[in-house]
Design a protein around this motif. Structure first.
Motif, PDB file in Angstrom:
ATOM      1  N   THR A   8       0.724  -1.318  -0.216  1.00 58.19           N
ATOM      2  CA  THR A   8      -0.296   0.082   0.389  1.00 58.19           C
ATOM      3  C   THR A   8       0.921   0.800   0.372  1.00 58.19           C
ATOM      4  O   THR A   8       2.296   1.301   0.257  1.00 58.19           O
ATOM      5  CB  THR A   8      -1.262  -0.065   0.976  1.00 58.19           C
ATOM      6  OG1 THR A   8       0.101   0.341   2.651  1.00 58.19           O
ATOM      7  CG2 THR A   8      -1.626  -1.153   1.699  1.00 58.19           C
ATOM      8  N   THR A   9       0.119   2.404  -0.871  1.00 58.14           N
ATOM      9  CA  THR A   9       1.037   3.535  -0.417  1.00 58.14           C
ATOM     10  C   THR A   9       0.571   3.990   0.484  1.00 58.14           C
ATOM     11  O   THR A   9      -0.303   4.435   1.188  1.00 58.14           O
ATOM     12  CB  THR A   9       0.757   4.369  -1.972  1.00 58.14           C
ATOM     13  OG1 THR A   9       0.918   3.960  -2.645  1.00 58.14           O
ATOM     14  CG2 THR A   9       1.567   5.401  -1.936  1.00 58.14           C
ATOM     15  N   GLN A  10       1.616   4.929   1.748  1.00 62.54           N
ATOM     16  CA  GLN A  10       1.529   5.106   2.802  1.00 62.54           C
ATOM     17  C   GLN A  10       0.979   6.897   2.025  1.00 62.54           C
ATOM     18  O   GLN A  10       0.374   7.941   1.607  1.00 62.54           O
ATOM     19  CB  GLN A  10       2.838   6.357   3.349  1.00 62.54           C
ATOM     20  CG  GLN A  10       3.702   4.380   3.718  1.00 62.54           C
ATOM     21  CD  GLN A  10       4.735   5.500   4.753  1.00 62.54           C
ATOM     22  OE1 GLN A  10       5.589   6.745   4.674  1.00 62.54           O
ATOM     23  NE2 GLN A  10       5.732   3.983   4.924  1.00 62.54           N
ATOM     24  N   LYS A  11       0.809   7.393   2.863  1.00 64.86           N
ATOM     25  CA  LYS A  11      -1.005   8.829   2.921  1.00 64.86           C
ATOM     26  C   LYS A  11       0.067   9.949   3.040  1.00 64.86           C
ATOM     27  O   LYS A  11       0.056  10.903   2.542  1.00 64.86           O
ATOM     28  CB  LYS A  11      -1.765   8.857   4.792  1.00 64.86           C
ATOM     29  CG  LYS A  11      -3.356   7.320   4.001  1.00 64.86           C
ATOM     30  CD  LYS A  11      -3.705   7.978   5.327  1.00 64.86           C
ATOM     31  CE  LYS A  11      -5.216   6.042   5.084  1.00 64.86           C
ATOM     32  NZ  LYS A  11      -6.183   6.883   6.326  1.00 64.86           N
ATOM     33  N   LYS A  12       0.823   9.999   3.836  1.00 64.17           N
ATOM     34  CA  LYS A  12       1.642  11.179   4.194  1.00 64.17           C
ATOM     35  C   LYS A  12       2.599  11.516   3.258  1.00 64.17           C
ATOM     36  O   LYS A  12       3.661  12.262   2.920  1.00 64.17           O
ATOM     37  CB  LYS A  12       2.167  11.511   5.699  1.00 64.17           C
ATOM     38  CG  LYS A  12       0.423  11.524   6.542  1.00 64.17           C
ATOM     39  CD  LYS A  12       1.647  11.509   8.233  1.00 64.17           C
ATOM     40  CE  LYS A  12       0.750  11.826   9.045  1.00 64.17           C
ATOM     41  NZ  LYS A  12       1.256  12.338  10.388  1.00 64.17           N
ATOM     42  N   ASN A  13       3.399  10.206   2.791  1.00 62.60           N
ATOM     43  CA  ASN A  13       4.324  10.398   1.763  1.00 62.60           C
ATOM     44  C   ASN A  13       4.145   9.424   0.044  1.00 62.60           C
ATOM     45  O   ASN A  13       4.113   7.783   0.543  1.00 62.60           O
ATOM     46  CB  ASN A  13       5.990   9.914   1.927  1.00 62.60           C
ATOM     47  CG  ASN A  13       6.913  10.172   1.366  1.00 62.60           C
ATOM     48  OD1 ASN A  13       6.325   9.885   0.287  1.00 62.60           O
ATOM     49  ND2 ASN A  13       8.085   9.761   2.314  1.00 62.60           N
ATOM     50  N   THR A  14       3.379   9.752  -1.196  1.00 61.43           N
ATOM     51  CA  THR A  14       3.137   8.637  -1.549  1.00 61.43           C
ATOM     52  C   THR A  14       4.194   8.180  -2.368  1.00 61.43           C
ATOM     53  O   THR A  14       4.545   7.295  -3.532  1.00 61.43           O
ATOM     54  CB  THR A  14       2.104   9.676  -3.284  1.00 61.43           C
ATOM     55  OG1 THR A  14       3.398  10.345  -2.994  1.00 61.43           O
ATOM     56  CG2 THR A  14       1.414   9.642  -1.944  1.00 61.43           C
ATOM     57  N   ASN A  18       4.289   0.413   2.044  1.00 63.69           N
ATOM     58  CA  ASN A  18       4.269  -0.618   2.742  1.00 63.69           C
ATOM     59  C   ASN A  18       4.001  -1.788   2.396  1.00 63.69           C
ATOM     60  O   ASN A  18       3.105  -2.545   1.565  1.00 63.69           O
ATOM     61  CB  ASN A  18       2.664  -0.340   3.959  1.00 63.69           C
ATOM     62  CG  ASN A  18       2.939   1.217   4.863  1.00 63.69           C
ATOM     63  OD1 ASN A  18       3.834   1.537   4.611  1.00 63.69           O
ATOM     64  ND2 ASN A  18       1.954   1.737   5.301  1.00 63.69           N
ATOM     65  N   TYR A  31       1.641  -6.166   9.247  1.00 65.84           N
ATOM     66  CA  TYR A  31       2.592  -5.198   8.520  1.00 65.84           C
ATOM     67  C   TYR A  31       4.230  -5.861   8.147  1.00 65.84           C
ATOM     68  O   TYR A  31       4.523  -5.909   9.952  1.00 65.84           O
ATOM     69  CB  TYR A  31       2.782  -3.591   8.782  1.00 65.84           C
ATOM     70  CG  TYR A  31       3.603  -2.411   8.865  1.00 65.84           C
ATOM     71  CD1 TYR A  31       3.195  -2.102   7.548  1.00 65.84           C
ATOM     72  CD2 TYR A  31       4.176  -2.461   9.606  1.00 65.84           C
ATOM     73  CE1 TYR A  31       4.742  -1.342   7.553  1.00 65.84           C
ATOM     74  CE2 TYR A  31       5.397  -1.513   9.147  1.00 65.84           C
ATOM     75  CZ  TYR A  31       5.554  -1.236   7.923  1.00 65.84           C
ATOM     76  OH  TYR A  31       6.708   0.448   8.043  1.00 65.84           O
ATOM     77  N   SER A  34       8.462  -0.724   6.092  1.00 62.31           N
ATOM     78  CA  SER A  34       8.261   0.080   4.219  1.00 62.31           C
ATOM     79  C   SER A  34       9.522   0.895   3.721  1.00 62.31           C
ATOM     80  O   SER A  34      10.452   0.299   4.436  1.00 62.31           O
ATOM     81  CB  SER A  34       7.672   1.268   5.137  1.00 62.31           C
ATOM     82  OG  SER A  34       8.695   2.306   5.688  1.00 62.31           O
TER      83      SER A  34
END
Length: 273
Positions: A8-14, A18, A31, A34
Motif C-alpha cells: 500500500t502507498t503511505q498517506k503522508k508520503n506517496t 508499506n 505489516y 516500508s
C-alpha cells in the motif's frame, strides 16, 4: 519464507510503500516494513512474491541507504560540501556506520560530492568575499577534511599579486584615523593583523612598503606628544633621573625613537607642550 500479501502507498508520503507479509503461520497478512519507491522498483516487489530472511535484510539495508542518500541530498542543496562534512552530517543524523560508505559512493558516482571541485570553489569564494589570507584558508580546508595535495593545488588560484592587493586594502582599512601610536608600533600591529589573517611574511613586507604606512615627522611628533603626556601624568611626581628613565622606558616600549624621546623630555623640562 514469507509471501508479500499486500503493498500500500503511505498517506503522508506517496513515494513510500508499506509491505505486508504472510509468514504462513495462520495469522494472515502482517505489516513488515516500508520501502522507498526506487527500492520497490529495483527489487521488483509485488504481491505474491516470496522473500526469505536474506532478501528482507538486503531490501531494508538498501532502503536505509536510500533514506540516508536523500538526507545527504537535502544537506547538499544549500551549498557545496566536502566529503567529510557530509559524513559528519550523516553521523549527526544517526545514520548507521555501515550505511554511510554506500551513500558516499552513490554521491560520488553522481558527482554530488567532489573534494577537488569543492576546494576550488571554496578558495574562490573566500577570495571574492573575505579578507582571509592563504594560510587561514588552508587551515579551514584541512578542517573540512580536504587532502593536502588538493589544498595545495586549489590555493594556486590565490595569486601572489592578488594576496598583495588584498593585504594593501586591509592595511588601509585597519590604520585608524588620527592614529596616536608610534610608527613602529603601528607597523607591528598591522603586521600582526595580516599574519592573523593568514598572509605569508613576504607578502606582508611588500604590502607594507606599497601601502606607505610611514608617518611624516610632524605626525610622529604629535603621536609622541599624545603618548608622552599620558606617561608624564603617571611619572610627574618622580624626581630628575628616575623621571627621565621611566619616561624613556615607557615611550621606547611604545616604539618611539630615542632621539625624539629625549627631545620631548627636554620640552617637558622647559614647560612646553
Amino acid at each position: 519464507m514469507a509471501i508479500i500479501a499486500k503493498i500500500t502507498t503511505q498517506k503522508k508520503n506517496t513515494e513510500r510503500f508499506n509491505i505486508y507479509l504472510d509468514y504462513g503461520n495462520g495469522k494472515g497478512e502482517e505489516y513488515a516494513f516500508s520501502v522507498d519507491q526506487d527500492i520497490l522498483i529495483s527489487f521488483q516487489l509485488k504481491k505474491g512474491m516470496e522473500l526469505d530472511d536474506l532478501d528482507i535484510t538486503e531490501i531494508q539495508f538498501e532502503d536505509e541507504v536510500k533514506k540516508a542518500f536523500n538526507l545527504a541530498l537535502n544537506f547538499l542543496s544549500y551549498r557545496m560540501r566536502s566529503r567529510k562534512e557530509v559524513i559528519d552530517y550523516l553521523k549527526k543524523k544517526e545514520v548507521d556506520d555501515p550505511i554511510i560508505p554506500d551513500v558516499m559512493h552513490k554521491l560520488a558516482e553522481y558527482k554530488y560530492v567532489n573534494d577537488t571541485e569543492f576546494a576550488k570553489a571554496y578558495v574562490q569564494t573566500q577570495i571574492n568575499t573575505t579578507s582571509k589570507g592563504p594560510e587561514v584558508i588552508k587551515q579551514e580546508l584541512f578542517e573540512k577534511g580536504i587532502d593536502p595535495d588538493i589544498v595545495t593545488k586549489s590555493l594556486e588560484l590565490f595569486s601572489k599579486d592578488e594576496q598583495i592587493e588584498k593585504s594593501i586594502k586591509l592595511i588601509i582599512k585597519t590604520i585608524p584615523k588620527n592614529n596616536k601610536a608610534s610608527e613602529r608600533q603601528t607597523k607591528q600591529k598591522l603586521e600582526q593583523t595580516l599574519q592573523r589573517k593568514g598572509y605569508p611574511w613576504d607578502v606582508i613586507q611588500i604590502a607594507m612598503e606599497e601601502a606607505e604606512t610611514e608617518k611624516d615627522t610632524d605626525e610622529e611628533w604629535e603621536a609622541l606628544k599624545h603618548q608622552g603626556l599620558k606617561a608624564h601624568r603617571k611619572y610627574e611626581k618622580l624626581d630628575g633621573w628616575e623621571y627621565e628613565q621611566k619616561m624613556k622606558a615607557a615611550l621606547f616600549r611604545k616604539g618611539f625613537d630615542l632621539d625624539m624621546i629625549d627631545k620631548f623630555i627636554e620640552h617637558m623640562k622647559d614647560g612646553e607642550n
